[in-house]
Design an enzyme around this catalytic site. Structure first.
Site, short mmCIF file in Angstrom:
data_model
loop_
_atom_site.label_atom_id
_atom_site.label_comp_id
_atom_site.label_asym_id
_atom_site.label_seq_id
_atom_site.Cartn_x
_atom_site.Cartn_y
_atom_site.Cartn_z
N HIS A 140 0.81 -1.22 0.00
CA HIS A 140 0.00 0.00 0.00
C HIS A 140 0.85 1.27 0.00
O HIS A 140 1.40 1.67 1.02
CB HIS A 140 -0.93 -0.03 1.24
CG HIS A 140 -1.88 1.12 1.31
ND1 HIS A 140 -2.31 1.67 2.49
CD2 HIS A 140 -2.49 1.85 0.33
CE1 HIS A 140 -3.13 2.67 2.25
NE2 HIS A 140 -3.26 2.79 0.95
N GLU A 152 2.79 0.78 3.35
CA GLU A 152 2.28 -0.19 4.32
C GLU A 152 2.37 -1.57 3.70
O GLU A 152 1.92 -1.77 2.56
CB GLU A 152 0.79 0.09 4.63
CG GLU A 152 0.55 0.99 5.80
CD GLU A 152 -0.95 1.15 6.10
OE1 GLU A 152 -1.38 0.76 7.19
OE2 GLU A 152 -1.68 1.66 5.23
N ASN A 190 -5.29 4.47 6.83
CA ASN A 190 -6.68 4.86 6.53
C ASN A 190 -7.65 4.61 7.68
O ASN A 190 -8.72 5.23 7.73
CB ASN A 190 -7.16 4.17 5.26
CG ASN A 190 -6.51 4.80 4.04
OD1 ASN A 190 -6.37 6.02 3.98
ND2 ASN A 190 -6.10 3.99 3.09
C1 LIG Z 1 -5.99 6.98 0.53
C2 LIG Z 1 -4.88 6.06 0.84
O1 LIG Z 1 -5.05 4.84 0.69
C3 LIG Z 1 -3.61 6.46 1.46
C4 LIG Z 1 -3.11 7.83 1.14
O2 LIG Z 1 -2.37 8.01 0.21
S1 LIG Z 1 -3.68 9.04 2.11
C5 LIG Z 1 -2.95 10.49 1.43
C6 LIG Z 1 -1.56 10.67 1.94
N1 LIG Z 1 -1.02 11.88 1.38
C7 LIG Z 1 -1.10 13.05 2.02
O3 LIG Z 1 -1.57 13.12 3.15
C8 LIG Z 1 -0.55 14.21 1.27
C9 LIG Z 1 -0.69 15.48 2.03
N2 LIG Z 1 -0.11 16.59 1.25
C10 LIG Z 1 1.21 16.81 1.23
O4 LIG Z 1 2.00 16.12 1.87
C11 LIG Z 1 1.67 17.96 0.37
O5 LIG Z 1 0.61 18.85 0.19
C12 LIG Z 1 2.24 17.50 -1.03
C13 LIG Z 1 3.49 16.66 -0.83
C14 LIG Z 1 1.23 16.70 -1.84
C15 LIG Z 1 2.56 18.72 -1.86
O6 LIG Z 1 3.46 19.51 -1.12
P1 LIG Z 1 3.59 21.10 -1.31
O7 LIG Z 1 4.76 21.52 -0.53
O8 LIG Z 1 2.28 21.72 -1.08
O9 LIG Z 1 3.74 21.27 -2.83
P2 LIG Z 1 4.99 21.36 -3.77
O10 LIG Z 1 6.06 22.23 -3.20
O11 LIG Z 1 4.39 21.73 -5.06
O12 LIG Z 1 5.48 19.86 -3.81
C16 LIG Z 1 6.47 19.29 -2.97
C17 LIG Z 1 7.21 18.28 -3.81
O13 LIG Z 1 6.31 17.22 -4.18
C18 LIG Z 1 6.29 17.09 -5.61
N3 LIG Z 1 4.90 16.74 -5.97
C19 LIG Z 1 3.77 17.36 -5.57
N4 LIG Z 1 2.69 16.73 -6.04
C20 LIG Z 1 3.15 15.68 -6.78
C21 LIG Z 1 2.52 14.66 -7.52
N5 LIG Z 1 1.18 14.55 -7.61
N6 LIG Z 1 3.31 13.75 -8.14
C22 LIG Z 1 4.63 13.82 -8.08
N7 LIG Z 1 5.30 14.77 -7.37
C23 LIG Z 1 4.56 15.68 -6.74
C24 LIG Z 1 6.68 18.43 -6.13
O14 LIG Z 1 7.25 18.34 -7.40
C25 LIG Z 1 7.72 18.87 -5.12
O15 LIG Z 1 8.95 18.25 -5.42
P3 LIG Z 1 10.37 18.94 -5.04
O16 LIG Z 1 10.49 18.80 -3.55
O17 LIG Z 1 11.33 18.11 -5.78
O18 LIG Z 1 10.29 20.34 -5.48
N1 LIG Z 2 -6.10 7.81 -4.30
C1 LIG Z 2 -5.30 7.58 -3.28
O1 LIG Z 2 -4.90 8.53 -2.58
C2 LIG Z 2 -4.87 6.20 -2.96
C3 LIG Z 2 -5.48 5.12 -3.54
N2 LIG Z 2 -5.06 3.85 -3.23
C4 LIG Z 2 -5.68 2.69 -3.84
O2 LIG Z 2 -5.12 2.51 -5.12
C5 LIG Z 2 -6.09 1.96 -6.02
C6 LIG Z 2 -6.24 2.89 -7.20
O3 LIG Z 2 -6.63 4.16 -6.75
P1 LIG Z 2 -6.46 5.46 -7.67
O4 LIG Z 2 -5.26 5.32 -8.51
O5 LIG Z 2 -6.62 6.62 -6.79
O6 LIG Z 2 -7.78 5.33 -8.58
P2 LIG Z 2 -8.06 5.97 -10.00
O7 LIG Z 2 -9.54 6.07 -10.12
O8 LIG Z 2 -7.21 7.18 -10.22
O9 LIG Z 2 -7.49 4.85 -10.99
C7 LIG Z 2 -8.01 3.57 -11.09
C8 LIG Z 2 -7.65 3.07 -12.48
O10 LIG Z 2 -7.97 1.69 -12.56
C9 LIG Z 2 -8.58 1.49 -13.82
N3 LIG Z 2 -9.32 0.25 -13.85
C10 LIG Z 2 -10.62 0.01 -13.50
N4 LIG Z 2 -10.92 -1.27 -13.74
C11 LIG Z 2 -9.80 -1.86 -14.24
C12 LIG Z 2 -9.49 -3.16 -14.69
N5 LIG Z 2 -10.42 -4.14 -14.68
N6 LIG Z 2 -8.25 -3.42 -15.18
C13 LIG Z 2 -7.32 -2.45 -15.20
N7 LIG Z 2 -7.56 -1.18 -14.80
C14 LIG Z 2 -8.79 -0.90 -14.32
C15 LIG Z 2 -9.45 2.73 -13.99
O11 LIG Z 2 -9.88 2.85 -15.31
P3 LIG Z 2 -11.27 3.68 -15.61
O12 LIG Z 2 -11.00 5.07 -15.16
O13 LIG Z 2 -11.43 3.50 -17.07
O14 LIG Z 2 -12.35 3.00 -14.77
C16 LIG Z 2 -8.46 3.80 -13.58
O15 LIG Z 2 -7.61 4.15 -14.64
C17 LIG Z 2 -7.38 1.79 -5.18
O16 LIG Z 2 -7.41 0.49 -4.66
C18 LIG Z 2 -7.19 2.82 -4.08
O17 LIG Z 2 -7.90 2.53 -2.91
C19 LIG Z 2 -4.02 3.61 -2.37
C20 LIG Z 2 -3.36 4.67 -1.79
C21 LIG Z 2 -3.75 6.05 -2.02
#
Ligand SMILES: CC(=O)CC(=O)SCCNC(=O)CCNC(=O)[C@H](O)C(C)(C)COP(=O)(O)OP(=O)(O)OC[C@H]1O[C@@H](n2cnc3c(N)ncnc32)[C@H](O)[C@@H]1OP(=O)(O)O
Ligand SMILES: NC(=O)C1=CN([C@@H]2O[C@H](COP(=O)(O)OP(=O)(O)OC[C@H]3O[C@@H](n4cnc5c(N)ncnc54)[C@H](OP(=O)(O)O)[C@@H]3O)[C@@H](O)[C@H]2O)C=CC1
Length: 291
Positions: A140, A152, A190
């Site tokens: 993860h 993770e 999460n």
């Molecule tokens: C849902 C799940 O299953 C689990 C999860 O992922 S939960 C989400 C966890 N993530 C978070 O909590 C993110 C919280 N946000 C942050 O940490 C910050 O806002 C952030 C790192 C996204 C951006 O930071 P910032 O200081 O506001 O922006 P910025 O200065 O533009 O970016 C910092 C760096 O990240 C890079 N960056 C920002 N967004 C990026 C992206 N989408 N992809 C790649 N690189 C990225 C930038 O290029 C920059 O790089 P340098 O240090 O080399 O310059």
């Molecule tokens: N968003 C987040 O911050 C995080 C997400 N995750 C996990 O990662 C996974 C992806 O999330 P995320 O990238 O945000 O989602 P997105 O919606 O950005 O991307 C999912 C992708 O999977 C594609 N897809 C759907 N069905 C299939 C299939 N059968 N075969 C191949 N590709 C398929 C979708 O296509 P289409 O758009 O055409 O349906 C889309 O391009 C999820 O399990 C999510 O929980 C984990 C950590 C952080």
């Protein structure tokens, strides 16, 4: 086990980030999606993100070019099946993930390790429906993958030691840090983060604050890099809702009930940044709160 090649299934925001860091670490990557458009967009995003790393002198142009050359894309799932380690990163929907694993199974090489980047779904349950629960685990990443330090690692009940150690070795090669989590709904990050985001949506729903005041409060008052609603938009509101539903169903506790306002946004197709509208509207130059 030595890992040379990585299969990534799903070329959304997580899939493209995973392909990016794997290719930079020297792995051959096969990136798959059902949509050709998603694959094209993913390669463009990876290129743009690596270009930025070059311009900030984080990597050299040669390193970028070599990494880009290591990424192959395909809409054909069997082409992913022969890689050493597969990371499924498709939509957070158990049925979709299940179908992907079902389609992969007949084509898999014997040694291939299967993993899922799921944010919340039971690794043990996903693994139990494959032919290799001992070679299956949760891998993860956090969003944005190239920036976030943590991965993770989640072992299902049957995951063997070699599989865990192989995945740990990959995390170390990426220069990231692994946290080991037990296989319970939404694992560690999460389990803690998503109820906070859901509570922020309740705070909005009940009129305690508006989008701006809620996000500002948590940024300036709790030093979070993003406000919870901005972060929800960044993660994807569909993903947030799916995770809350897994917590609610899996732990059977009403404290995890998803906020009806979160459900409403998802029903409207306002999924956050990826659809250009969520708690903010991203269609103009600067994001505008939608409430
Ligand atoms: C849902 C799940 O299953 C689990 C999860 O992922 S939960 C989400 C966890 N993530 C978070 O909590 C993110 C919280 N946000 C942050 O940490 C910050 O806002 C952030 C790192 C996204 C951006 O930071 P910032 O200081 O506001 O922006 P910025 O200065 O533009 O970016 C910092 C760096 O990240 C890079 N960056 C920002 N967004 C990026 C992206 N989408 N992809 C790649 N690189 C990225 C930038 O290029 C920059 O790089 P340098 O240090 O080399 O310059
Ligand atoms: N968003 C987040 O911050 C995080 C997400 N995750 C996990 O990662 C996974 C992806 O999330 P995320 O990238 O945000 O989602 P997105 O919606 O950005 O991307 C999912 C992708 O999977 C594609 N897809 C759907 N069905 C299939 C299939 N059968 N075969 C191949 N590709 C398929 C979708 O296509 P289409 O758009 O055409 O349906 C889309 O391009 C999820 O399990 C999510 O929980 C984990 C950590 C952080």
């Amino acid at each position: 086990m030595t890992v040379n090649s990585i299969g990534v299934i799903g070329a959304g925001q997580m899939g493209n980030g995973i392909a990016h860091v794997m290719a930079l670490a020297g792995y051959d990557v096969v990136l798959n999606d059902i949509s050709e458009e998603a694959l094209t967009r993913a390669v463009e995003i990876i290129q743009r993100n690596m270009d930025r790393q070059v311009s900030r002198e984080k990597i050299s142009a040669e390193t970028r070019d070599a990494a880009m050359a290591r990424i192959a894309t395909t809409q054909e799932l069997p082409q992913v099946a022969k890689t050493d380690l597969i990371i499924e990163a498709a939509t957070e929907n158990e049925g979709i993930k299940q179908k992907i694993f079902d389609s992969l199974l007949p084509h898999l090489a014997e040694h291939t390790i299967l993993t899922s980047n799921t944010s919340s779904i039971s690794i043990t349950r996903l693994a139990s429906r494959t032919d290799r629960p001992e070679k299956f685990m949760g891998f993860h990443f956090m969003n944005p993958v190239p920036v976030m330090q943590l991965v993770e690692l989640i072992r299902g009940i049957a995951t063997d030691k070699e599989t865990y150690e192989t995945c740990l070795g990959v995390v170390e090669k990426l220069g990231k840090t692994a946290a080991s989590a037990e296989d319970f709904p939404a694992f560690i990050v999460n389990r803690i983060l998503m109820p906070m985001i859901n509570e922020a949506v309740y705070t909005l729903y009940e009129g305690v604050g508006n989008v701006n005041s809620i996000d500002q409060s948590m940024k300036l008052g709790a030093n979070h890099p993003m406000g919870p609603l901005e972060l929800a938009d960044f993660i994807g509101l569909d993903t947030c809702l799916a995770i809350m539903n897994v917590l609610h169903d899996g732990l059977a506790d009403t404290k995890y009930r998803p906020c009806p306002l979160l459900t409403k946004y998802v029903e409207a197709g306002w999924l956050g940044r990826k659809t250009q509208r969520g708690f903010y509207d991203y269609r103009g130059e600067t994001p505008v709160p939608t409430r």
